[in-house]
Motif scaffolding. Structure first.
Motif, PDB file in Angstrom:
ATOM      1  N   LEU B  47       0.923  -1.299   0.128  1.00 41.38           N
ATOM      2  CA  LEU B  47       0.070   0.095   0.028  1.00 41.38           C
ATOM      3  C   LEU B  47       0.946   1.369   0.289  1.00 41.38           C
ATOM      4  O   LEU B  47       1.871   1.315   0.546  1.00 41.38           O
ATOM      5  N   GLY B  48       0.254   2.274  -0.578  1.00 42.06           N
ATOM      6  CA  GLY B  48       0.867   3.583  -0.186  1.00 42.06           C
ATOM      7  C   GLY B  48       0.471   4.245   0.953  1.00 42.06           C
ATOM      8  O   GLY B  48      -0.414   3.674   1.497  1.00 42.06           O
ATOM      9  N   THR B  51      -3.438   5.206   1.323  1.00 39.79           N
ATOM     10  CA  THR B  51      -4.407   4.244   1.502  1.00 39.79           C
ATOM     11  C   THR B  51      -3.948   3.548   2.797  1.00 39.79           C
ATOM     12  O   THR B  51      -5.233   3.154   3.431  1.00 39.79           O
ATOM     13  N   TYR B  52      -2.854   3.323   3.113  1.00 36.76           N
ATOM     14  CA  TYR B  52      -2.604   2.723   4.504  1.00 36.76           C
ATOM     15  C   TYR B  52      -3.367   3.466   5.609  1.00 36.76           C
ATOM     16  O   TYR B  52      -4.012   2.743   6.255  1.00 36.76           O
ATOM     17  N   SER B  82       6.475   4.598   1.762  1.00 42.04           N
ATOM     18  CA  SER B  82       6.241   6.015   2.053  1.00 42.04           C
ATOM     19  C   SER B  82       7.619   6.521   2.532  1.00 42.04           C
ATOM     20  O   SER B  82       8.560   5.761   3.008  1.00 42.04           O
ATOM     21  N   SER B 120      -3.937   3.538  -3.549  1.00 38.13           N
ATOM     22  CA  SER B 120      -2.772   3.566  -3.678  1.00 38.13           C
ATOM     23  C   SER B 120      -2.261   4.262  -4.882  1.00 38.13           C
ATOM     24  O   SER B 120      -1.411   3.715  -5.650  1.00 38.13           O
ATOM     25  N   LEU B 123       1.675   4.951  -6.069  1.00 43.81           N
ATOM     26  CA  LEU B 123       1.974   3.956  -6.062  1.00 43.81           C
ATOM     27  C   LEU B 123       1.793   3.141  -7.383  1.00 43.81           C
ATOM     28  O   LEU B 123       2.609   2.552  -8.059  1.00 43.81           O
TER      29      LEU B 123
END
Lengths: 183, 182
Positions: B47-48, B51-52, B82, B120, B123
């Motif tokens: 995940l980016g 979104t995380y 990140s 994400s 990403l």
């Protein structure tokens, strides 16, 4: 008013080079397109789309063409065409007239009185029609390719809510999506 | 060797911004089955940061009774891309630093099974440009957004795909799955 387009998965009807050979339908897709186009009584085109489509007025060697291509040529030739262009002097096909400006009111009138379906082709003209709230139905074909840029099949800056009427996949990976404007 | 399975909620014009607009359409149980078929082949979640940070509060206190997807999201290792996040508080999370294509390639080598990616957008666009995505699972919603971040980056990642799935649901969503053509 129906908008039909064959687009890449990333939403372009032609790529940044201006080419769209990747969008050329195979025989299965072409036969399906023909059946969708058969009820069309009037095509509305921008100049560039008209200049692409006018090929069908006199395909070079009809005998060499696939049956689906011959069939499409007949469908196209028997429909009326209206070309929206500020510069085009003469139409090179029969049943064709040239309009200098896109007038939403005239298109509403045409929709109300036309025999058969009215279809709009070409992304710029379609964008104007979509923005004016004139497009009732969408036939979108998604080709399984990413081309990275070009002319978008759906206009920027416009939000429309649609209703899915159907979907279909073809052997070559093309997907057909059928929508109508949601009430 | 692992494979990257990207799952997105997308408007018909290709926008994948925070999909609050999906709530108008409800969630057909068959959509859950389609996602389930992807997550059950996945051994990690990639995940980016944004979104995380949206997923953690949404999932971390839910159980299988609340949502059949909860165990997957909570129990599976989440790899977070990140450059700014200092600590990851959601259980089973690993920070893997800023986006680096080689680091993603190594992660694919190290994980035995799929890496599930959702949302994400930054990403995913970077991975599409770098040719790192092995499967695209798209829920196409019957609306256009007109503007917003699009799934496919311009002038990158051009190529032919093969269609792996196509089905529609009663709420008007169409599920399309693709793989790069090899």
């Amino acid at each position: 008013l129906i908008y039909s387009a064959i687009a890449s998965l990333d939403g372009y009807i032609e790529d940044t080079e201006g080419t769209f050979d990747w969008a050329e339908p195979d025989e299965e897709v072409h036969a399906f397109v023909n059946d969708l186009e058969r009820p069309v009584g009037t095509y509305l085109y921008g100049r560039r789309m008209y200049e692409t489509m006018v090929f069908w007025e006199s395909p070079p060697d009809p005998a060499d063409q696939l049956h689906v291509a011959q069939d499409f040529a007949k469908i196209w030739q028997s429909a009326d065409k209206i070309v929206y262009s500020k510069t085009l002097q003469n139409a090179s096909s029969a049943r064709t007239r040239i309009e200098r400006a896109f007038d939403p009111e005239a298109i509403r009138e045409l929709k109300a009185t036309a025999r058969g379906d009215v279809s709009v082709g070409g992304p710029e003209l379609a964008a104007q029609a979509i923005k004016a709230g004139l497009v009732d139905e969408y036939h979108l074909f998604l080709v399984p390719i990413v081309v990275g840029g070009g002319k978008p099949s759906l206009p920027n800056g416009v939000r429309v809510k649609l209703e899915l009427l159907g979907e279909r996949r073809f052997r070559n990976g093309t997907v057909y999506l059928h929508y109508r404007l949601s009430n | 060797v692992g494979a990257i399975h990207v799952h997105e909620f997308m408007s018909l014009d290709g926008v994948i911004d925070a999909p609050t607009w999906t709530s108008d359409y409800g969630f057909d149980p068959k959509m859950g089955e389609a996602i389930g078929a992807v997550t059950e082949r996945s051994r990690g979640i990639l995940l980016g940061r944004r979104t995380y940070e949206m997923f953690e509060p949404a999932w971390s206190n839910r159980t299988v009774e609340d949502d059949p997807g909860a165990p997957f999201f909570n129990d599976t290792t989440k790899y977070v891309v990140s450059g700014t996040l200092a600590t990851a508080t959601w259980r089973n999370s690993k920070l893997i630093g800023p986006y680096d294509a080689d680091a993603i390639r190594k992660l694919k080598d190290d994980v035995d099974g799929g890496l599930y990616v959702s949302g994400s957008v930054t990403l995913v666009r970077a991975m599409l440009a770098d040719g790192l995505v092995d499967e695209l699972h798209l829920f196409v919603y019957p609306l256009t957004r007109g503007a917003g971040p699009r799934l496919f980056p311009e002038e990158a990642g051009a190529g032919t795909l093969s269609l792996a799935a196509c089905e529609s649901y009663e709420n008007g969503v169409v599920y399309l799955a693709y793989r790069p053509q090899t």
